[in-house]
Motif scaffolding. Structure first.
Motif, short mmCIF file in Angstrom:
data_model
loop_
_atom_site.label_atom_id
_atom_site.label_comp_id
_atom_site.label_asym_id
_atom_site.label_seq_id
_atom_site.Cartn_x
_atom_site.Cartn_y
_atom_site.Cartn_z
N TYR A 41 0.83 -1.20 0.00
CA TYR A 41 0.00 0.00 0.00
C TYR A 41 0.87 1.25 0.00
O TYR A 41 1.88 1.32 0.70
CB TYR A 41 -0.90 0.02 1.24
N ARG A 42 0.42 2.22 -0.75
CA ARG A 42 1.00 3.56 -0.71
C ARG A 42 0.23 4.36 0.34
O ARG A 42 -0.87 3.96 0.73
CB ARG A 42 0.88 4.21 -2.08
N PRO A 43 0.78 5.47 0.80
CA PRO A 43 0.11 6.24 1.87
C PRO A 43 -1.35 6.60 1.57
O PRO A 43 -2.19 6.55 2.46
CB PRO A 43 0.98 7.48 2.00
N LYS A 44 -1.67 6.93 0.33
CA LYS A 44 -3.05 7.33 0.01
C LYS A 44 -4.02 6.15 -0.02
O LYS A 44 -5.23 6.34 -0.09
CB LYS A 44 -3.08 8.07 -1.32
N GLU A 45 -3.51 4.92 0.08
CA GLU A 45 -4.35 3.72 0.01
C GLU A 45 -4.71 3.16 1.39
O GLU A 45 -5.31 2.09 1.48
CB GLU A 45 -3.65 2.64 -0.81
N ILE A 46 -4.35 3.89 2.44
CA ILE A 46 -4.68 3.44 3.80
C ILE A 46 -5.38 4.55 4.55
O ILE A 46 -5.29 5.74 4.20
CB ILE A 46 -3.43 3.00 4.59
N SER A 47 -6.09 4.15 5.60
CA SER A 47 -6.68 5.10 6.54
C SER A 47 -6.20 4.73 7.94
O SER A 47 -6.15 3.55 8.30
CB SER A 47 -8.21 5.03 6.51
N ILE A 48 -5.84 5.74 8.69
CA ILE A 48 -5.48 5.57 10.10
C ILE A 48 -6.76 5.84 10.88
O ILE A 48 -7.27 6.96 10.87
CB ILE A 48 -4.38 6.56 10.54
N VAL A 49 -7.32 4.80 11.51
CA VAL A 49 -8.62 4.93 12.17
C VAL A 49 -8.50 5.08 13.69
O VAL A 49 -9.50 5.28 14.37
CB VAL A 49 -9.56 3.77 11.79
N ALA A 50 -7.29 5.01 14.20
CA ALA A 50 -6.99 5.30 15.61
C ALA A 50 -5.47 5.32 15.75
O ALA A 50 -4.76 4.72 14.95
CB ALA A 50 -7.58 4.24 16.54
N GLU A 51 -5.01 6.04 16.75
CA GLU A 51 -3.58 6.02 17.07
C GLU A 51 -3.41 6.23 18.56
O GLU A 51 -4.23 6.87 19.21
CB GLU A 51 -2.79 7.05 16.26
N HIS A 52 -2.36 5.63 19.07
CA HIS A 52 -2.04 5.71 20.51
C HIS A 52 -0.55 5.96 20.65
O HIS A 52 0.26 5.25 20.06
CB HIS A 52 -2.43 4.40 21.21
N ARG A 53 -0.20 6.96 21.43
CA ARG A 53 1.20 7.31 21.65
C ARG A 53 1.61 6.89 23.07
O ARG A 53 0.82 6.96 23.99
CB ARG A 53 1.41 8.81 21.47
N TYR A 54 2.87 6.49 23.18
CA TYR A 54 3.39 5.98 24.45
C TYR A 54 4.72 6.62 24.79
O TYR A 54 5.51 6.91 23.90
CB TYR A 54 3.62 4.46 24.37
N GLU A 55 4.95 6.78 26.06
CA GLU A 55 6.24 7.22 26.58
C GLU A 55 6.67 6.18 27.59
O GLU A 55 5.88 5.76 28.44
CB GLU A 55 6.08 8.58 27.26
N GLY A 56 7.92 5.75 27.50
CA GLY A 56 8.42 4.72 28.40
C GLY A 56 8.38 5.15 29.85
O GLY A 56 8.70 6.28 30.19
N MET A 57 7.96 4.24 30.73
CA MET A 57 7.86 4.54 32.17
C MET A 57 9.24 4.78 32.77
O MET A 57 9.42 5.68 33.57
CB MET A 57 7.17 3.39 32.90
N SER A 58 10.22 3.96 32.38
CA SER A 58 11.54 4.10 32.98
C SER A 58 12.46 5.00 32.16
O SER A 58 13.46 5.47 32.67
CB SER A 58 12.18 2.72 33.15
#
Length: 111
Positions: A41-58
């Protein structure tokens, strides 16, 4: 899943898999590749339907983002990517090229 602060990437991935987002994607040659079907898939052929960002605890510089993806061929899955100092430049460039209108929160399990 209650407490957002206690969630880890693997918890989200497992929950999305239960909802049918079970394709594992990778970036190869500037394309998103479905691991099992090998569809690309090329970028225009996908949809991002959710995203979650994380930061390491340690280690706060241990940063990652989980993209929940639907493709124009009906495949649904996830892609986990490091960002910040540990980012893959190829993956970063790919996701920067996804059109703004292909981003939504429609599948976000956090409600």
């Amino acid at each position: 899943m209650g407490n957002n602060f206690a969630k880890h990437e693997k918890d989200y991935i497992a929950e999305y898999q239960q909802k049918g987002y079970d394709v594992n994607f990778r970036i190869e040659d500037e394309k998103l590749v479905a691991s099992d079907s090998k569809n690309t898939y090329r970028p225009k052929e996908i949809s991002i339907v959710a995203e979650h960002r994380y930061e390491g605890m340690s280690n706060p510089s241990d940063l990652s983002i989980l993209y929940v993806i639907e493709t124009d061929k009906g495949e649904k899955g996830t892609f986990l990517m490091g960002y910040g100092p540990n980012a893959s430049m190829e993956a970063n460039e790919f996701f920067k090229e996804v059109p703004d209108e292909n981003f939504s929160d429609k599948a976000n399990i956090d409600g």
